[in-house]
Design an enzyme around this catalytic site. Structure first.
Site, PDB file in Angstrom:
ATOM      1  N   HIS A 113      10.755  22.030  10.941  1.00 55.82           N
ATOM      2  CA  HIS A 113       9.897  21.175  10.118  1.00 55.82           C
ATOM      3  C   HIS A 113       9.511  21.836   8.807  1.00 55.82           C
ATOM      4  O   HIS A 113       8.820  21.256   7.995  1.00 55.82           O
ATOM      5  CB  HIS A 113       8.638  20.790  10.896  1.00 55.82           C
ATOM      6  CG  HIS A 113       8.972  20.098  12.184  1.00 55.82           C
ATOM      7  ND1 HIS A 113       9.206  20.792  13.348  1.00 55.82           N
ATOM      8  CD2 HIS A 113       9.154  18.796  12.469  1.00 55.82           C
ATOM      9  CE1 HIS A 113       9.519  19.927  14.308  1.00 55.82           C
ATOM     10  NE2 HIS A 113       9.492  18.720  13.805  1.00 55.82           N
ATOM     11  N   HIS A 167      17.108  16.802  25.198  1.00 57.40           N
ATOM     12  CA  HIS A 167      16.288  17.462  24.184  1.00 57.40           C
ATOM     13  C   HIS A 167      14.941  16.763  24.097  1.00 57.40           C
ATOM     14  O   HIS A 167      14.857  15.544  24.152  1.00 57.40           O
ATOM     15  CB  HIS A 167      16.983  17.426  22.821  1.00 57.40           C
ATOM     16  CG  HIS A 167      16.063  17.756  21.695  1.00 57.40           C
ATOM     17  ND1 HIS A 167      15.600  19.033  21.475  1.00 57.40           N
ATOM     18  CD2 HIS A 167      15.473  16.978  20.758  1.00 57.40           C
ATOM     19  CE1 HIS A 167      14.771  19.014  20.451  1.00 57.40           C
ATOM     20  NE2 HIS A 167      14.667  17.779  19.991  1.00 57.40           N
ATOM     21  N   CYS A 191      14.612  21.405  16.806  1.00 57.23           N
ATOM     22  CA  CYS A 191      14.893  19.970  16.686  1.00 57.23           C
ATOM     23  C   CYS A 191      16.091  19.795  15.764  1.00 57.23           C
ATOM     24  O   CYS A 191      16.676  20.780  15.304  1.00 57.23           O
ATOM     25  CB  CYS A 191      13.663  19.209  16.178  1.00 57.23           C
ATOM     26  SG  CYS A 191      13.761  17.416  16.468  1.00 57.23           S
ATOM     27  N   GLY A 234      21.667  18.452  17.004  1.00 55.75           N
ATOM     28  CA  GLY A 234      22.457  17.243  16.780  1.00 55.75           C
ATOM     29  C   GLY A 234      22.688  16.925  15.324  1.00 55.75           C
ATOM     30  O   GLY A 234      23.812  16.906  14.855  1.00 55.75           O
ATOM     31  N   LEU A 287       0.836  -1.204   0.000  1.00 57.62           N
ATOM     32  CA  LEU A 287       0.000   0.000   0.000  1.00 57.62           C
ATOM     33  C   LEU A 287       0.869   1.252   0.000  1.00 57.62           C
ATOM     34  O   LEU A 287       0.600   2.215  -0.717  1.00 57.62           O
ATOM     35  CB  LEU A 287      -0.951  -0.004   1.210  1.00 57.62           C
ATOM     36  CG  LEU A 287      -1.938   1.164   1.272  1.00 57.62           C
ATOM     37  CD1 LEU A 287      -2.811   1.227   0.022  1.00 57.62           C
ATOM     38  CD2 LEU A 287      -2.830   1.071   2.512  1.00 57.62           C
ATOM     39  N   CYS A 338       5.958   4.135   7.274  1.00 63.62           N
ATOM     40  CA  CYS A 338       6.002   2.942   8.112  1.00 63.62           C
ATOM     41  C   CYS A 338       7.290   2.960   8.931  1.00 63.62           C
ATOM     42  O   CYS A 338       8.279   3.542   8.510  1.00 63.62           O
ATOM     43  CB  CYS A 338       5.998   1.684   7.251  1.00 63.62           C
ATOM     44  SG  CYS A 338       4.560   1.593   6.182  1.00 63.62           S
TER      45      CYS A 338
HETATM   46  N1  GLN Z   1      19.762  14.545  18.154  1.00 65.94           N
HETATM   47  C1  GLN Z   1      18.643  14.241  17.321  1.00 65.94           C
HETATM   48  C2  GLN Z   1      18.754  14.995  16.017  1.00 65.94           C
HETATM   49  O1  GLN Z   1      19.204  16.093  16.022  1.00 65.94           O
HETATM   50  C3  GLN Z   1      17.342  14.578  17.986  1.00 65.94           C
HETATM   51  C4  GLN Z   1      16.151  14.210  17.123  1.00 65.94           C
HETATM   52  C5  GLN Z   1      14.818  14.267  17.832  1.00 65.94           C
HETATM   53  O2  GLN Z   1      14.715  14.816  18.896  1.00 65.94           O
HETATM   54  N2  GLN Z   1      13.804  13.707  17.256  1.00 65.94           N
HETATM   55  O3  GLN Z   1      18.368  14.514  14.980  1.00 65.94           O
HETATM   56 ZN    ZN Z   2      13.448  16.982  18.565  1.00 64.16          ZN
END
Ligand code: GLN
Ligand code: ZN
EC number: 2.1.1.14
Length: 768
Positions: free
Chosen positions: A707, A654, A739, A445, A18, A529
């Site tokens: 994002h 984090h 992030c 990171g 799918l 997935c």
């Molecule tokens: N250290 C990870 C990164 O920078 C943290 C990712 C996360 O928190 N989802 O990708």
């Molecule tokens: Zn994050």
């Protein structure tokens, strides 16, 4: 005779057919007819698999092109204005638009300019499945607008199957949605929604359907009184409609809703006895004498083979009391487990004998039903023997039970979970050692994972790239990341995580006690997935996992290089966990393994170590009564892994979200020196939590949303930080994105970081 049924089957297909068809369709490579044909083949195959496994009443309506909640929104005509074309009935394009957004050129993900943004995606209860949040307007009308369920019923009937349509119940559907535009209570929409269920039930009856499953998992939550009252009203109304109704609950016990659920004027009730076995005797006493009781005795959320003897012990008693009114099923829909264990060609026979995927779980349900009828049947006896053998070997296997790990666990003392000195003293030492400016800058990171990086990793895995060549490729990525960060003027650097495929899998692969499947995919959302690693035994770290990479990176710069690890709670939440020992014990084992790495990083001269706990909040139990216990052990596990170092080593953590209000005390109790979090999307909403709680340590409220490819400007970041500085003293604030940057491209990353560093400089000048 006890009936074997199923609440739902995974829809993605054994080989993710799918997913592949959807993505081909979105790319314009597969037309709608082709996509529909794939759906039809999958449904037919899945019904046959379940039937062959011995399931007598098969679910229909569990198939979805993207998400079952979204299917219901279409069915009820809950289609936000921005996706509606005047006068036209919704189409598959409407559905995909709601799921993915519509960009102006229609071919890519949702965009901001000229396009239409997708509906919000969020977690389905406490699982890793994500559904599309229904959007209600105050004048929301409901009308039957989507034929999929009826078409699939006809399709299944034509194949000669005994079917039970699965609907999400009206209360759960409303609960999952959100009101848009103005404050109003979505429960007010109930009266308008219920008639559509009436219509659906009539249509299903017209097709010859006898039983309908109505999922009301919110009966396992802490419900406000108004919602409890609404249950009785709703089902009193639906009682007049045709079809026999089975209310399905799962993921937790009914507890204070048990009387309510048992008493609803419907024909049957399903309960989850895997998550909440304690509700079994009570329900037997409360269930009216006409009702079917469906017992979920096979774990629909995990991949372990059932203990059939134990299940039978319980079922025999129920069977004596209920006879033919007893039904058997997995605890919940099998959406949450992979399709078929037989597909695993590289797992060793012993490990395989411990596992069960969806097809095998159906067979377990069927064999239990048969065992009640014909205990002496040779197939029943063989199945019981196999289950017993698996249990026996799991109980004694030296692959699982490691005395060394258990001795270490037994030797844990309270001081192991405490840093030598309190934060106030540590921070003085850390400041003296790190000499960072006010508003220090850092990133979370990862840096962009370019095609070149992925190709190098794949070639190395496939044995096509030598260790030396691979190492050099990664070193070159590290050098590039370090040089760039130095040019940008960042204060605490990262190595970029080029060597990591995934933040859990990377570590799981290096720990003893983890195993990996080849085809163990489960749907996360839409076509996405995941293939969770599985914890099968006591966990330990045979050798350092990240030290060489981080040491190399530190060697490229005089600035502090952050060591980067994934924390114990996140490792656990994003894996299939053991069911033979409690989760907190597994978290402690993980904590000790990661603690060793933290200590080794310190010994290698690393001054700052980040331990990511992205999944910390999502581990919270569904019922508030379970929160404190969870928070206690989760916090403890984090502290255990972080507390093996000296005061002057700075520990960061984090988290990728900001709904902290109700857990802020526990976040503080983790006692990380610095926490970086998501806040930019919610415009520093997190800081609300600080109004009533004084967060004591340092904090980096993410100043830009990673994002989106959008490059935020300096003024915007300065504004956000000033907002933060009203709640948290400037000397405890960090400046960072919200992030990791691995999904971004280099160009936008560089541009955003230039602005971020400029914002920090402006803040230093203005607020110092
Ligand atoms: N250290 C990870 C990164 O920078 C943290 C990712 C996360 O928190 N989802 O990708
Ligand atoms: Zn994050």
């Amino acid at each position: 005779m006890a009936l074997a049924h199923n609440l739902g089957f995974p829809r993605i297909g054994r080989d993710r057919e799918l997913k592949k068809a959807l993505e081909a369709h979105w790319q314009g490579e597969l037309d709608e007819a082709g996509l529909r044909a794939v759906g039809r083949e999958l449904r037919a195959a899945h019904w046959q698999l379940q039937k062959d496994a011995g399931i007598e009443l098969l679910p229909v309506g569990d198939f979805a092109w993207y998400d079952q909640v979204l299917t219901h929104s279409l069915m009820f005509g809950v289609i936000p204005e921005r996706f509606r074309r005047h006068g036209a009935q919704p189409t598959l394009d409407t559905l995909f638009g709601m799921a993915r957004g519509v960009s102006r050129n229609k071919s890519s993900q949702n965009s901001c300019c000229g396009g239409v943004h997708a509906q919000e995606l969020t977690k389905w209860f406490d699982s890793n499945y994500h559904y599309l949040v229904p959007e209600f307007s105050a004048d929301q009308q409901f009308s039957l607008s989507w034929e999929q369920l009826f078409e699939e019923v006809e399709e299944g009937l034509a194949l000669g199957h005994a079917l039970k349509p699965a609907l999400i119940g009206p209360l759960t559907y409303l609960w999952l949605g959100k009101c848009k535009g103005g404050e109003f209570d979505r429960l007010e929409l109930l009266e308008r929604l219920v008639p559509v269920y009436g219509e659906i039930l009539q249509r299903l009856a017209g097709l010859g359907i006898d039983w309908v499953q109505i999922d009301e998992p919110i009966l396992a939550l802490d419900l406000p009184q108004t919602w409890k009252n609404a249950f009785e009203r709703t089902y009193n109304l639906l009682q007049r409609e045709p079809c026999r109704k089975l209310i399905a609950t799962y993921f937790a016990g009914l507890e204070d809703n048990l009387g309510l659920a048992a008493g609803l004027p419907v024909d049957g009730l399903h309960i989850d006895l895997v998550r909440a076995p304690e509700q079994f005797p009570a329900i037997l006493d409360r269930l009216p004498a006409y009702k079917v009781l469906s017992l979920g005795v096979v774990d629909g959320r995990n991949i372990w083979r059932s203990d059939l003897d134990q299940a039978l012990g319980l079922l025999r008693e129920a069977h004596e009391r209920l006879g033919a009114r007893l039904w058997l099923a997995p605890s919940c829909s099998l959406l949450h487990v992979p399709v078929d264990l037989r597909r695993e060609d590289r797992l060793d026979a012993e490990l395989k004998s411990w596992l069960a995927f969806a097809v095998q779980k159906c067979a377990e349900v069927a064999v239990l039903a048969r065992a009640l009828r014909e205990p002496q049947d040779p197939e029943v006896r063989a199945a019981l023997l196999a289950s017993r053998a698996a249990r026996g070997s799991r109980a004694s296997s030296s692959r699982i039970h490691k005395p060394a790990v258990q001795e270490r666990l037994a030797a844990i003392r309270p001081e192991h979970s405490r840093r030598p000195s309190p934060f106030a003293e540590r921070s003085v030492r850390q400041r003296a050692r790190l000499r960072l400016p006010l508003f220090p800058t850092t990133t979370i990171g990862s840096f962009p994972q370019t095609p070149a990086i992925r190709l190098a990793r794949q070639a190395f895995r496939a044995g096509k790239l030598s260790v030396a060549a691979y190492t050099e490729a990664m070193h070159s990525e590290i050098r590039h990341a370090v040089t760039l960060q130095e040019q940008l003027g960042l204060d605490v650097l990262v190595h970029g995580e080029a060597e990591r495929n995934d933040m859990v899998e990377y570590f799981a692969e290096q720990l003893d006690g983890y195993a990996f499947t080849r085809f163990g995919w489960v749907q996360s959302y839409g076509s996405r997935c995941v293939k969770p690693a599985l914890i099968y035994g006591d966990l330990s770290r045979p050798r350092p996992m990240t030290v060489d990479w981080i040491r190399y990176a530190q060697g490229c710069t005089d600035k502090p290089m952050k060591g980067m690890l994934t924390g114990p709670v996140t490792m656990l939440m994003w894996s299939f966990a053991r069911d033979d020992i409690p989760r907190e014990q597994q978290a402690r084992q993980l904590a000790l393994a990661i603690r060793d790495e933290v200590v080794d990083l310190e010994a290698a001269g690393i001054r700052v170590i980040q331990i990511d706990e992205a999944a910390f909040r999502e581990g919270l139990p569904l019922r508030k009564a379970g929160w404190q216990h969870y928070l206690d052990w989760a916090t403890e596990a984090f502290r255990l892994c972080a507390s093996g170092v000296r005061d002057e080593t700075q520990i960061h953590t984090h988290m990728c979200y900001s709904e902290f209000n109700d857990v802020i005390e526990s976040i503080a109790a983790m006692d990380a020196d610095v926490i970086t979090i998501e806040t930019s999307r919610s415009d520093m909403q997190l800081l609300e939590a600080f109004e009533r709680f004084d967060y004591p340590n340092e904090i980096g409220p993410g100043v830009y949303d990673i994002h989106s490819p959008r490059v935020p400007d300096r003024a915007e970041m300065v504004r956000l930080m000033k907002k933060a500085a009203r709640r948290v003293p400037a000397e405890r604030l960090w400046v960072n994105p919200d992030c990791g940057l691995k999904t971004r491209g280099w160009a936008e990353t560089e541009a955003a970081l230039v602005n971020m560093v400029a914002a920090a400089r402006q803040l230093r000048a203005e607020l110092a």
